[in-house]
Design a protein around this motif. Structure first.
Motif, PDB file in Angstrom:
ATOM      1  N   ASP A  19       0.834  -1.212   0.000  1.00 23.25           N
ATOM      2  CA  ASP A  19       0.000   0.000   0.000  1.00 23.25           C
ATOM      3  C   ASP A  19       0.866   1.258   0.000  1.00 23.25           C
ATOM      4  O   ASP A  19       0.547   2.235  -0.672  1.00 23.25           O
ATOM      5  CB  ASP A  19      -0.945   0.021   1.202  1.00 23.25           C
ATOM      6  CG  ASP A  19      -2.066  -1.001   1.083  1.00 23.25           C
ATOM      7  OD1 ASP A  19      -2.436  -1.359  -0.064  1.00 23.25           O
ATOM      8  OD2 ASP A  19      -2.572  -1.437   2.115  1.00 23.25           O
ATOM      9  N   ASP A  20       1.974   1.236   0.766  1.00 22.89           N
ATOM     10  CA  ASP A  20       2.914   2.359   0.750  1.00 22.89           C
ATOM     11  C   ASP A  20       3.520   2.500  -0.640  1.00 22.89           C
ATOM     12  O   ASP A  20       3.600   3.598  -1.184  1.00 22.89           O
ATOM     13  CB  ASP A  20       4.054   2.138   1.756  1.00 22.89           C
ATOM     14  CG  ASP A  20       3.577   2.098   3.200  1.00 22.89           C
ATOM     15  OD1 ASP A  20       2.612   2.817   3.528  1.00 22.89           O
ATOM     16  OD2 ASP A  20       4.167   1.340   3.974  1.00 22.89           O
ATOM     17  N   TYR A  21       3.953   1.386  -1.209  1.00 18.11           N
ATOM     18  CA  TYR A  21       4.590   1.360  -2.525  1.00 18.11           C
ATOM     19  C   TYR A  21       3.704   2.003  -3.601  1.00 18.11           C
ATOM     20  O   TYR A  21       4.193   2.712  -4.477  1.00 18.11           O
ATOM     21  CB  TYR A  21       4.923  -0.091  -2.883  1.00 18.11           C
ATOM     22  CG  TYR A  21       5.547  -0.298  -4.222  1.00 18.11           C
ATOM     23  CD1 TYR A  21       6.917  -0.111  -4.418  1.00 18.11           C
ATOM     24  CD2 TYR A  21       4.786  -0.710  -5.309  1.00 18.11           C
ATOM     25  CE1 TYR A  21       7.503  -0.313  -5.647  1.00 18.11           C
ATOM     26  CE2 TYR A  21       5.366  -0.918  -6.534  1.00 18.11           C
ATOM     27  CZ  TYR A  21       6.723  -0.724  -6.706  1.00 18.11           C
ATOM     28  OH  TYR A  21       7.284  -0.929  -7.932  1.00 18.11           O
ATOM     29  N   LEU A  22       2.421   1.784  -3.517  1.00 23.48           N
ATOM     30  CA  LEU A  22       1.492   2.344  -4.507  1.00 23.48           C
ATOM     31  C   LEU A  22       1.427   3.868  -4.454  1.00 23.48           C
ATOM     32  O   LEU A  22       1.037   4.507  -5.432  1.00 23.48           O
ATOM     33  CB  LEU A  22       0.096   1.753  -4.316  1.00 23.48           C
ATOM     34  CG  LEU A  22      -0.036   0.273  -4.629  1.00 23.48           C
ATOM     35  CD1 LEU A  22      -1.448  -0.196  -4.305  1.00 23.48           C
ATOM     36  CD2 LEU A  22       0.312  -0.022  -6.075  1.00 23.48           C
ATOM     37  N   LEU A  23       1.842   4.469  -3.342  1.00 26.45           N
ATOM     38  CA  LEU A  23       1.808   5.925  -3.198  1.00 26.45           C
ATOM     39  C   LEU A  23       3.106   6.597  -3.651  1.00 26.45           C
ATOM     40  O   LEU A  23       3.187   7.813  -3.663  1.00 26.45           O
ATOM     41  CB  LEU A  23       1.535   6.297  -1.739  1.00 26.45           C
ATOM     42  CG  LEU A  23       0.170   5.888  -1.201  1.00 26.45           C
ATOM     43  CD1 LEU A  23       0.086   6.195   0.283  1.00 26.45           C
ATOM     44  CD2 LEU A  23      -0.940   6.578  -1.961  1.00 26.45           C
ATOM     45  N   TRP A  24       4.108   5.811  -4.015  1.00 27.36           N
ATOM     46  CA  TRP A  24       5.393   6.378  -4.420  1.00 27.36           C
ATOM     47  C   TRP A  24       5.374   6.727  -5.891  1.00 27.36           C
ATOM     48  O   TRP A  24       4.950   5.933  -6.725  1.00 27.36           O
ATOM     49  CB  TRP A  24       6.529   5.397  -4.156  1.00 27.36           C
ATOM     50  CG  TRP A  24       6.671   5.004  -2.729  1.00 27.36           C
ATOM     51  CD1 TRP A  24       6.153   5.663  -1.647  1.00 27.36           C
ATOM     52  CD2 TRP A  24       7.347   3.866  -2.215  1.00 27.36           C
ATOM     53  NE1 TRP A  24       6.486   5.006  -0.485  1.00 27.36           N
ATOM     54  CE2 TRP A  24       7.218   3.901  -0.805  1.00 27.36           C
ATOM     55  CE3 TRP A  24       8.065   2.834  -2.802  1.00 27.36           C
ATOM     56  CZ2 TRP A  24       7.775   2.932   0.005  1.00 27.36           C
ATOM     57  CZ3 TRP A  24       8.616   1.873  -1.987  1.00 27.36           C
ATOM     58  CH2 TRP A  24       8.475   1.923  -0.609  1.00 27.36           C
ATOM     59  N   GLN A  25       5.838   7.932  -6.212  1.00 23.61           N
ATOM     60  CA  GLN A  25       5.894   8.397  -7.601  1.00 23.61           C
ATOM     61  C   GLN A  25       7.291   8.941  -7.867  1.00 23.61           C
ATOM     62  O   GLN A  25       7.518  10.141  -7.813  1.00 23.61           O
ATOM     63  CB  GLN A  25       4.836   9.460  -7.845  1.00 23.61           C
ATOM     64  CG  GLN A  25       3.434   8.931  -7.657  1.00 23.61           C
ATOM     65  CD  GLN A  25       2.382   9.998  -7.847  1.00 23.61           C
ATOM     66  OE1 GLN A  25       2.679  11.142  -8.142  1.00 23.61           O
ATOM     67  NE2 GLN A  25       1.142   9.618  -7.677  1.00 23.61           N
ATOM     68  N   GLN A  27      11.076   8.938 -10.178  1.00 20.18           N
ATOM     69  CA  GLN A  27      11.702   8.719 -11.478  1.00 20.18           C
ATOM     70  C   GLN A  27      12.561   7.449 -11.414  1.00 20.18           C
ATOM     71  O   GLN A  27      12.679   6.724 -12.391  1.00 20.18           O
ATOM     72  CB  GLN A  27      12.562   9.917 -11.891  1.00 20.18           C
ATOM     73  CG  GLN A  27      11.769  11.173 -12.169  1.00 20.18           C
ATOM     74  CD  GLN A  27      10.828  10.995 -13.352  1.00 20.18           C
ATOM     75  OE1 GLN A  27      11.177  10.350 -14.325  1.00 20.18           O
ATOM     76  NE2 GLN A  27       9.636  11.535 -13.239  1.00 20.18           N
ATOM     77  N   GLU A  28      13.165   7.187 -10.239  1.00 18.37           N
ATOM     78  CA  GLU A  28      13.985   5.996 -10.058  1.00 18.37           C
ATOM     79  C   GLU A  28      13.085   4.760 -10.030  1.00 18.37           C
ATOM     80  O   GLU A  28      11.942   4.816  -9.627  1.00 18.37           O
ATOM     81  CB  GLU A  28      14.758   6.049  -8.724  1.00 18.37           C
ATOM     82  CG  GLU A  28      15.699   7.206  -8.592  1.00 18.37           C
ATOM     83  CD  GLU A  28      15.023   8.430  -7.990  1.00 18.37           C
ATOM     84  OE1 GLU A  28      15.695   9.460  -7.925  1.00 18.37           O
ATOM     85  OE2 GLU A  28      13.858   8.365  -7.605  1.00 18.37           O
ATOM     86  N   ARG A  29      13.654   3.645 -10.465  1.00 20.04           N
ATOM     87  CA  ARG A  29      12.919   2.384 -10.409  1.00 20.04           C
ATOM     88  C   ARG A  29      13.297   1.666  -9.125  1.00 20.04           C
ATOM     89  O   ARG A  29      14.458   1.547  -8.783  1.00 20.04           O
ATOM     90  CB  ARG A  29      13.256   1.537 -11.630  1.00 20.04           C
ATOM     91  CG  ARG A  29      12.780   2.247 -12.907  1.00 20.04           C
ATOM     92  CD  ARG A  29      12.902   1.386 -14.101  1.00 20.04           C
ATOM     93  NE  ARG A  29      12.054   0.215 -13.915  1.00 20.04           N
ATOM     94  CZ  ARG A  29      12.160  -0.870 -14.665  1.00 20.04           C
ATOM     95  NH1 ARG A  29      13.048  -0.940 -15.615  1.00 20.04           N
ATOM     96  NH2 ARG A  29      11.375  -1.908 -14.447  1.00 20.04           N
ATOM     97  N   LEU A  30      12.281   1.203  -8.409  1.00 18.41           N
ATOM     98  CA  LEU A  30      12.489   0.558  -7.120  1.00 18.41           C
ATOM     99  C   LEU A  30      11.750  -0.766  -7.070  1.00 18.41           C
ATOM    100  O   LEU A  30      10.758  -0.963  -7.760  1.00 18.41           O
ATOM    101  CB  LEU A  30      11.952   1.436  -5.988  1.00 18.41           C
ATOM    102  CG  LEU A  30      12.501   2.831  -5.854  1.00 18.41           C
ATOM    103  CD1 LEU A  30      11.736   3.578  -4.788  1.00 18.41           C
ATOM    104  CD2 LEU A  30      13.967   2.793  -5.519  1.00 18.41           C
ATOM    105  N   GLU A  39      16.870  -0.330  -5.003  1.00 18.45           N
ATOM    106  CA  GLU A  39      16.902   0.388  -6.268  1.00 18.45           C
ATOM    107  C   GLU A  39      17.261  -0.585  -7.380  1.00 18.45           C
ATOM    108  O   GLU A  39      18.099  -1.462  -7.206  1.00 18.45           O
ATOM    109  CB  GLU A  39      17.948   1.505  -6.232  1.00 18.45           C
ATOM    110  CG  GLU A  39      17.535   2.673  -5.365  1.00 18.45           C
ATOM    111  CD  GLU A  39      18.465   3.837  -5.508  1.00 18.45           C
ATOM    112  OE1 GLU A  39      18.513   4.416  -6.607  1.00 18.45           O
ATOM    113  OE2 GLU A  39      19.159   4.140  -4.539  1.00 18.45           O
ATOM    114  N   ILE A  40      16.611  -0.443  -8.522  1.00 20.41           N
ATOM    115  CA  ILE A  40      16.887  -1.288  -9.683  1.00 20.41           C
ATOM    116  C   ILE A  40      17.930  -0.568 -10.527  1.00 20.41           C
ATOM    117  O   ILE A  40      17.719   0.565 -10.958  1.00 20.41           O
ATOM    118  CB  ILE A  40      15.624  -1.528 -10.514  1.00 20.41           C
ATOM    119  CG1 ILE A  40      14.558  -2.228  -9.666  1.00 20.41           C
ATOM    120  CG2 ILE A  40      15.948  -2.333 -11.760  1.00 20.41           C
ATOM    121  CD1 ILE A  40      13.234  -2.371 -10.364  1.00 20.41           C
TER     122      ILE A  40
END
Length: 44
Positions: A19-25, A27-30, A39-40
């Protein structure tokens, strides 16, 4: 938790949920694995 747009706003020692992850916007890929942030790195 509010929408987060900068990676520096997160505590990398904390455990997060999907649920936290869905709120992250970012540019980096995680990735979120077992609550931890990774980090990817781009392929060569």
């Amino acid at each position: 938790m509010a929408v987060v747009t900068k990676l520096s706003d997160l505590d990398l020692t904390k455990t997060y949920t999907y649920d936290d992850y869905l709120l992250w916007q970012f540019q980096e890929r995680l990735e979120l694995i077992k609550g931890k942030i990774f980090e990817i790195n781009p392929a060569p």
